[in-house]
Design a protein around this motif. Sequence first.
Motif, PDB file in Angstrom:
ATOM      1  N   MET A   1       5.641   5.017  -5.924  1.00 21.89           N
ATOM      2  CA  MET A   1       5.183   4.271  -4.757  1.00 21.89           C
ATOM      3  C   MET A   1       6.312   4.189  -3.742  1.00 21.89           C
ATOM      4  SD  MET A   1       3.734   0.382  -4.594  1.00 21.89           S
ATOM      5  CE  MET A   1       2.754   0.699  -6.068  1.00 21.89           C
ATOM      6  N   GLU A   2       5.975   4.232  -2.472  1.00 20.49           N
ATOM      7  CA  GLU A   2       6.973   4.166  -1.429  1.00 20.49           C
ATOM      8  C   GLU A   2       7.461   2.733  -1.286  1.00 20.49           C
ATOM      9  OE1 GLU A   2       5.207   5.860   2.051  1.00 20.49           O
ATOM     10  OE2 GLU A   2       4.519   7.623   0.953  1.00 20.49           O
ATOM     11  N   GLU A   3       8.621   2.551  -0.613  1.00 16.85           N
ATOM     12  CA  GLU A   3       9.251   1.245  -0.514  1.00 16.85           C
ATOM     13  C   GLU A   3       8.342   0.204   0.133  1.00 16.85           C
ATOM     14  OE1 GLU A   3      13.009   1.530   1.372  1.00 16.85           O
ATOM     15  OE2 GLU A   3      13.895   2.792  -0.182  1.00 16.85           O
ATOM     16  N   ASN A   4       7.524   0.616   1.074  1.00 23.88           N
ATOM     17  CA  ASN A   4       6.648  -0.334   1.762  1.00 23.88           C
ATOM     18  C   ASN A   4       5.362  -0.623   0.995  1.00 23.88           C
ATOM     19  OD1 ASN A   4       5.273   2.038   2.082  1.00 23.88           O
ATOM     20  ND2 ASN A   4       5.378   2.093   4.312  1.00 23.88           N
ATOM     21  N   ARG A   6       3.160   1.555   0.030  1.00 23.67           N
ATOM     22  CA  ARG A   6       2.133   2.565   0.246  1.00 23.67           C
ATOM     23  C   ARG A   6       2.193   3.607  -0.869  1.00 23.67           C
ATOM     24  NH1 ARG A   6      -0.753   2.961   4.448  1.00 23.67           N
ATOM     25  NH2 ARG A   6      -0.990   5.207   4.249  1.00 23.67           N
ATOM     26  N   CYS A   7       1.040   4.153  -1.182  1.00 16.58           N
ATOM     27  CA  CYS A   7       0.966   5.218  -2.187  1.00 16.58           C
ATOM     28  C   CYS A   7      -0.234   6.090  -1.844  1.00 16.58           C
ATOM     29  CB  CYS A   7       0.826   4.640  -3.582  1.00 16.58           C
ATOM     30  SG  CYS A   7       0.699   5.899  -4.876  1.00 16.58           S
ATOM     31  N   GLY A 123      -3.304   0.800   1.904  1.00 10.21           N
ATOM     32  CA  GLY A 123      -1.981   0.858   1.298  1.00 10.21           C
ATOM     33  C   GLY A 123      -1.867   1.846   0.153  1.00 10.21           C
ATOM     34  N   ARG A 124      -2.892   1.859  -0.712  1.00  9.88           N
ATOM     35  CA  ARG A 124      -2.863   2.731  -1.882  1.00  9.88           C
ATOM     36  C   ARG A 124      -4.185   3.483  -1.927  1.00  9.88           C
ATOM     37  NH1 ARG A 124       0.535   0.906  -6.004  1.00  9.88           N
ATOM     38  NH2 ARG A 124      -0.976   1.234  -7.664  1.00  9.88           N
ATOM     39  N   ILE A 125      -4.122   4.805  -1.971  1.00 12.63           N
ATOM     40  CA  ILE A 125      -5.363   5.574  -1.917  1.00 12.63           C
ATOM     41  C   ILE A 125      -5.182   6.945  -2.553  1.00 12.63           C
ATOM     42  CG2 ILE A 125      -4.844   6.529   0.383  1.00 12.63           C
ATOM     43  CD1 ILE A 125      -7.915   6.185   0.979  1.00 12.63           C
ATOM     44  N   VAL A 126      -6.221   7.395  -3.230  1.00 13.40           N
ATOM     45  CA  VAL A 126      -6.283   8.751  -3.788  1.00 13.40           C
ATOM     46  C   VAL A 126      -7.288   9.510  -2.928  1.00 13.40           C
ATOM     47  CG1 VAL A 126      -6.817  10.172  -5.796  1.00 13.40           C
ATOM     48  CG2 VAL A 126      -5.764   7.906  -6.108  1.00 13.40           C
ATOM     49  N   VAL A 127      -6.844  10.614  -2.342  1.00 10.97           N
ATOM     50  CA  VAL A 127      -7.675  11.380  -1.416  1.00 10.97           C
ATOM     51  C   VAL A 127      -7.893  12.771  -1.981  1.00 10.97           C
ATOM     52  CG1 VAL A 127      -7.979  12.096   0.983  1.00 10.97           C
ATOM     53  CG2 VAL A 127      -6.525  10.132   0.460  1.00 10.97           C
ATOM     54  N   GLU A 128      -9.150  13.187  -2.064  1.00  9.60           N
ATOM     55  CA  GLU A 128      -9.438  14.516  -2.612  1.00  9.60           C
ATOM     56  C   GLU A 128     -10.127  15.394  -1.585  1.00  9.60           C
ATOM     57  OE1 GLU A 128     -12.838  15.687  -4.319  1.00  9.60           O
ATOM     58  OE2 GLU A 128     -13.579  13.736  -5.002  1.00  9.60           O
ATOM     59  N   GLY A 129      -9.837  16.700  -1.680  1.00 11.76           N
ATOM     60  CA  GLY A 129     -10.459  17.651  -0.770  1.00 11.76           C
ATOM     61  C   GLY A 129      -9.888  19.037  -0.936  1.00 11.76           C
ATOM     62  N   ARG A 130      -9.768  19.739   0.180  1.00 13.96           N
ATOM     63  CA  ARG A 130      -9.264  21.104   0.133  1.00 13.96           C
ATOM     64  C   ARG A 130      -8.047  21.318   1.033  1.00 13.96           C
ATOM     65  NH1 ARG A 130     -14.215  21.277  -1.565  1.00 13.96           N
ATOM     66  NH2 ARG A 130     -15.125  23.056  -2.659  1.00 13.96           N
ATOM     67  N   LEU A 142       2.342  12.006  -3.765  1.00 14.96           N
ATOM     68  CA  LEU A 142       2.167  13.048  -4.772  1.00 14.96           C
ATOM     69  C   LEU A 142       1.082  13.993  -4.305  1.00 14.96           C
ATOM     70  CD1 LEU A 142       2.587  14.255  -7.663  1.00 14.96           C
ATOM     71  CD2 LEU A 142       0.799  12.672  -8.449  1.00 14.96           C
ATOM     72  N   LYS A 143       1.355  15.289  -4.380  1.00 16.66           N
ATOM     73  CA  LYS A 143       0.362  16.305  -4.045  1.00 16.66           C
ATOM     74  C   LYS A 143       0.035  17.084  -5.314  1.00 16.66           C
ATOM     75  CE  LYS A 143       2.452  16.963   0.508  1.00 16.66           C
ATOM     76  NZ  LYS A 143       3.072  17.948   1.426  1.00 16.66           N
ATOM     77  N   VAL A 144      -1.252  17.209  -5.577  1.00 22.43           N
ATOM     78  CA  VAL A 144      -1.697  17.904  -6.781  1.00 22.43           C
ATOM     79  C   VAL A 144      -2.715  18.968  -6.394  1.00 22.43           C
ATOM     80  CG1 VAL A 144      -2.806  17.664  -9.030  1.00 22.43           C
ATOM     81  CG2 VAL A 144      -1.397  15.798  -8.126  1.00 22.43           C
ATOM     82  N   TYR A 145      -2.583  20.142  -6.987  1.00 23.50           N
ATOM     83  CA  TYR A 145      -3.593  21.190  -6.816  1.00 23.50           C
ATOM     84  C   TYR A 145      -4.279  21.344  -8.158  1.00 23.50           C
ATOM     85  CZ  TYR A 145      -5.852  25.447  -5.191  1.00 23.50           C
ATOM     86  OH  TYR A 145      -6.799  26.382  -4.808  1.00 23.50           O
ATOM     87  N   LEU A 146      -5.510  20.830  -8.217  1.00 24.04           N
ATOM     88  CA  LEU A 146      -6.288  20.845  -9.451  1.00 24.04           C
ATOM     89  C   LEU A 146      -7.103  22.136  -9.512  1.00 24.04           C
ATOM     90  CD1 LEU A 146      -6.108  18.315 -11.264  1.00 24.04           C
ATOM     91  CD2 LEU A 146      -8.437  17.766 -10.592  1.00 24.04           C
TER      92      LEU A 146
END
Length: 220
Positions: A1-4, A6-7, A123-130, A142-146
């Motif tokens: 998580m970032e200092e502020n 945010r994630c 503040g905290r979110i998981v975003v999915e797409g292309r 964090l960047k993930v390529y599933l």
Amino acid sequence: MEENGRCVVAVDGPSGSGKSTVSRRLATALGARYLDTGAMYRAVTWAVLQAGIPLPEAASVLSSVDLEIGTDPSAPFVRVDGVAVDGPIRGPEVTAAVSAVASVAEVRQHLVAMQRAIIADTGRIVVEGRDIGTVVAPDASLKVYLTASAEARAQRRSLENAADVAATQADLARRDRIDSSRTVDPLTQADDAVVLDTTTMGIDEAVARLRELLDTRVTA
């Protein structure tokens, strides 16, 4: 998580790789919000089809369509002009047309702006797409390529849709070609993304692996 506090977790990858299920489960585990950007493109596609507009002219509906998307991972929703379209946007007609609509530059610009606004307000979110790690949120925590094998992806998607496996695999291959070769914001792996192959993984294992990766990034 970032200092502020945010994630932002960016999860990209092709259809059938497990992005939606894994991303929702991860968001729940983190106490974060969840954004399915693909649903936004599907909603615009549904609106285009309803209006009878040629797909290359999809941008013409943007000024007249009110698009809402819920970010609660336990109850995400998509509405167009106040109408719930969660079911219709997953139908075969929308699925066949969504890659073409998503290739329209004006559509992408409009939706990317919406997606960035949602991320900025959360503040905290998981975003999915292309194109999340490459375009929408290039500064994600964090960047993930599933990914997964073509066979595994087809098996999963055909089970979801009660469809023929061979036909599903052919359709996924078609969408991959369109999404990967479009001029604007193509499906691609960010240079600093972690690749996670889910071919032989269960959902719980994939989520656990992502939590480990995020913990490593946060404490590094």
